[in-house]
Design an enzyme around this catalytic site. Structure first.
Site, PDB file in Angstrom:
ATOM      1  N   ARG A 195      11.604  -6.485   5.138  1.00 18.59           N
ATOM      2  CA  ARG A 195      11.424  -5.069   4.815  1.00 18.59           C
ATOM      3  C   ARG A 195      12.426  -4.163   5.534  1.00 18.59           C
ATOM      4  O   ARG A 195      12.679  -4.304   6.723  1.00 18.59           O
ATOM      5  CB  ARG A 195      10.001  -4.638   5.182  1.00 18.59           C
ATOM      6  CG  ARG A 195       9.775  -3.144   5.026  1.00 18.59           C
ATOM      7  CD  ARG A 195       8.332  -2.794   4.905  1.00 18.59           C
ATOM      8  NE  ARG A 195       7.587  -3.017   6.134  1.00 18.59           N
ATOM      9  CZ  ARG A 195       6.286  -2.796   6.242  1.00 18.59           C
ATOM     10  NH1 ARG A 195       5.578  -2.392   5.205  1.00 18.59           N
ATOM     11  NH2 ARG A 195       5.680  -3.000   7.382  1.00 18.59           N
ATOM     12  N   LYS A 209       0.830  -1.211   0.000  1.00 17.99           N
ATOM     13  CA  LYS A 209       0.000   0.000   0.000  1.00 17.99           C
ATOM     14  C   LYS A 209       0.864   1.261   0.000  1.00 17.99           C
ATOM     15  O   LYS A 209       0.615   2.184  -0.762  1.00 17.99           O
ATOM     16  CB  LYS A 209      -0.914   0.044   1.243  1.00 17.99           C
ATOM     17  CG  LYS A 209      -1.909  -1.088   1.348  1.00 17.99           C
ATOM     18  CD  LYS A 209      -2.809  -0.922   2.576  1.00 17.99           C
ATOM     19  CE  LYS A 209      -2.063  -0.958   3.893  1.00 17.99           C
ATOM     20  NZ  LYS A 209      -1.544  -2.271   4.296  1.00 17.99           N
ATOM     21  N   ARG A 226      -9.564   1.329   8.579  1.00 15.76           N
ATOM     22  CA  ARG A 226      -9.114  -0.015   8.896  1.00 15.76           C
ATOM     23  C   ARG A 226     -10.190  -0.832   9.576  1.00 15.76           C
ATOM     24  O   ARG A 226      -9.971  -1.991   9.910  1.00 15.76           O
ATOM     25  CB  ARG A 226      -7.925   0.090   9.824  1.00 15.76           C
ATOM     26  CG  ARG A 226      -6.652  -0.529   9.270  1.00 15.76           C
ATOM     27  CD  ARG A 226      -5.582  -0.302  10.299  1.00 15.76           C
ATOM     28  NE  ARG A 226      -4.383  -1.030  10.080  1.00 15.76           N
ATOM     29  CZ  ARG A 226      -3.348  -0.563   9.379  1.00 15.76           C
ATOM     30  NH1 ARG A 226      -3.426   0.587   8.764  1.00 15.76           N
ATOM     31  NH2 ARG A 226      -2.254  -1.275   9.292  1.00 15.76           N
TER      32      ARG A 226
HETATM   33  P1  ADP Z   1       0.940  -2.148   7.986  1.00 16.06           P
HETATM   34  O1  ADP Z   1      -0.194  -1.977   7.037  1.00 16.06           O
HETATM   35  O2  ADP Z   1       2.191  -2.646   7.333  1.00 16.06           O
HETATM   36  O3  ADP Z   1       0.591  -2.947   9.219  1.00 16.06           O
HETATM   37  P2  ADP Z   1       0.800   0.691   8.805  1.00 16.06           P
HETATM   38  O4  ADP Z   1       1.986   1.573   8.711  1.00 16.06           O
HETATM   39  O5  ADP Z   1      -0.357   0.991   7.941  1.00 16.06           O
HETATM   40  O6  ADP Z   1       1.405  -0.749   8.531  1.00 16.06           O
HETATM   41  O7  ADP Z   1       0.286   0.624  10.311  1.00 16.06           O
HETATM   42  C1  ADP Z   1       1.156   0.351  11.401  1.00 16.06           C
HETATM   43  C2  ADP Z   1       0.384   0.360  12.717  1.00 16.06           C
HETATM   44  O8  ADP Z   1      -0.184   1.660  12.954  1.00 16.06           O
HETATM   45  C3  ADP Z   1      -0.819  -0.588  12.772  1.00 16.06           C
HETATM   46  O9  ADP Z   1      -0.429  -1.909  13.141  1.00 16.06           O
HETATM   47  C4  ADP Z   1      -1.692   0.101  13.840  1.00 16.06           C
HETATM   48  O10 ADP Z   1      -1.204  -0.157  15.140  1.00 16.06           O
HETATM   49  C5  ADP Z   1      -1.481   1.575  13.554  1.00 16.06           C
HETATM   50  N1  ADP Z   1      -2.487   2.117  12.606  1.00 16.06           N
HETATM   51  C6  ADP Z   1      -2.252   2.589  11.362  1.00 16.06           C
HETATM   52  N2  ADP Z   1      -3.384   3.012  10.767  1.00 16.06           N
HETATM   53  C7  ADP Z   1      -4.381   2.785  11.665  1.00 16.06           C
HETATM   54  C8  ADP Z   1      -5.797   2.983  11.665  1.00 16.06           C
HETATM   55  N3  ADP Z   1      -6.438   3.496  10.599  1.00 16.06           N
HETATM   56  N4  ADP Z   1      -6.494   2.638  12.766  1.00 16.06           N
HETATM   57  C9  ADP Z   1      -5.887   2.123  13.849  1.00 16.06           C
HETATM   58  N5  ADP Z   1      -4.565   1.888  13.926  1.00 16.06           N
HETATM   59  C10 ADP Z   1      -3.806   2.225  12.850  1.00 16.06           C
END
Ligand code: ADP
Ligand code: ZN
Length: 208
Positions: free
Chosen positions: A125, A13, A86
C-alpha cells in the site's frame, strides 16, 4: 444515511468509504485518518495516540470517542464511519450517542476478505499525503508519484510486517465480535471484499 464499514485492515474500508461519501454526499469519518492527522500535527491527543498506532494496538476508547462523538453529532446528513467502532464498548457508545438524538444506524457493511489478500495489500500500500489517494506499488511507476496530484506517495508508518500481523490479531480479538452484535440487530450486510475497488463498490451499492 448512517453507515458503518467493518473489515480487517486492508479490506478496502477507506477506499469504499471515500466513494460512498461522494456518491451519497455524506461525510466520510475515518478515525485512522483523524488520529494520523493529530499525530502529524503533534497535538496533545496525537502524542497520546502515536505509541498505540505504531504498534498496531487500539488507541484507548476515551481518546477515540472524544474525536468521533462531536463529529457524529454535528453531522445532520449522516456519516460513513470507517475504522469506528472497533470494539464492543465503542459500538455501545455509538448507539448511546445516536439514541440521545433519536437516531440510529441504517446499516453496517462487513467487508469480508482473506487474510492472505490483506497482508499482500498492506505490504504494497501507498498513500498520497496531499490528496489522500490509496494506491498499490503495483499500480504506480517506481518513482511513486501520485497519478492524481503528482505528489510523492508514501508508505504508511504502520504498514510494516510486524505491525500488520498485530493489527490483524487485534481485529480478530476485538473487532470481529461486532459482527454478531450487529447481526443480532438485523442491520449487518456481508460483502465480498475480493476483486477490484469498482467491483466491491458495485456490490455495496446493490446491497443497500
Ligand atoms: P487499518 O484499518 O488499516 O488498520 P486505520 O487507519 O483504520 O487502519 O487505523 C490505524 C490505527 O489507528 C489502528 O491500528 C489504531 O491504532 C488506531 N485506530 C483507528 N481507529 C480506532 C478506533 N476506533 N479505536 C482505537 N484505535 C483506533
Ligand atoms: Zn495525490
Amino acid at each position: 444515511m448512517r453507515l458503518v464499514l467493518i473489515g480487517p485492515p486492508g479490506a478496502g474500508k477507506g477506499t469504499q468509504a471515500k466513494r460512498l461519501s461522494q456518491s451519497f454526499s455524506v461525510p466520510h469519518l475515518s478515525t485512522g485518518d483523524l488520529l494520523r492527522e493529530a499525530v502529524s500535527k503533534k497535538t496533545p491527543l496525537g502524542k497520546k495516540a502515536e505509541p498505540y498506532i505504531s504498534k498496531g494496538e487500539l488507541v484507548p476508547d476515551n481518546i477515540v470517542l472524544d474525536i468521533v462523538e462531536e463529529k457524529i453529532r454535528g453531522s445532520e446528513s449522516g456519516f460513513i464511519l470507517d475504522g469506528f467502532p472497533r470494539n464492543i464498548e465503542q459500538a455501545r457508545e455509538l448507539d448511546l450517542c445516536l439514541e440521545r438524538d433519536g437516531r440510529k444506524l441504517d446499516a453496517v457493511i462487513n467487508i469480508d476478505i482473506k487474510e492472505d489478500t490483506v497482508v499482500e495489500r498492506l505490504k504494497n500500500r501507498l498513500v498520497c499525503p496531499k490528496c489522500g489517494a490509496i494506491l498499490s506499488v503495483k499500480d504506480v511507476s517506481s518513482t511513486w508519484i501520485c497519478p492524481r496530484c503528482k505528489a510523492k506517495l508514501k508508505k504508511r508508518a504502520d504498514d510494516t510486517e510486524e505491525t500488520i500481523k498485530n493489527r490483524i490479531k487485534v481485529y480478530m480479538d476485538y473487532t470481529l465480535p461486532l459482527l454478531d452484535y450487529y447481526r443480532k440487530k438485523g442491520i449487518l450486510i456481508d460483502i465480498i471484499g475480493e476483486g477490484s475497488p469498482d467491483e466491491v463498490f458495485d456490490r455495496i451499492v446493490k446491497s443497500l
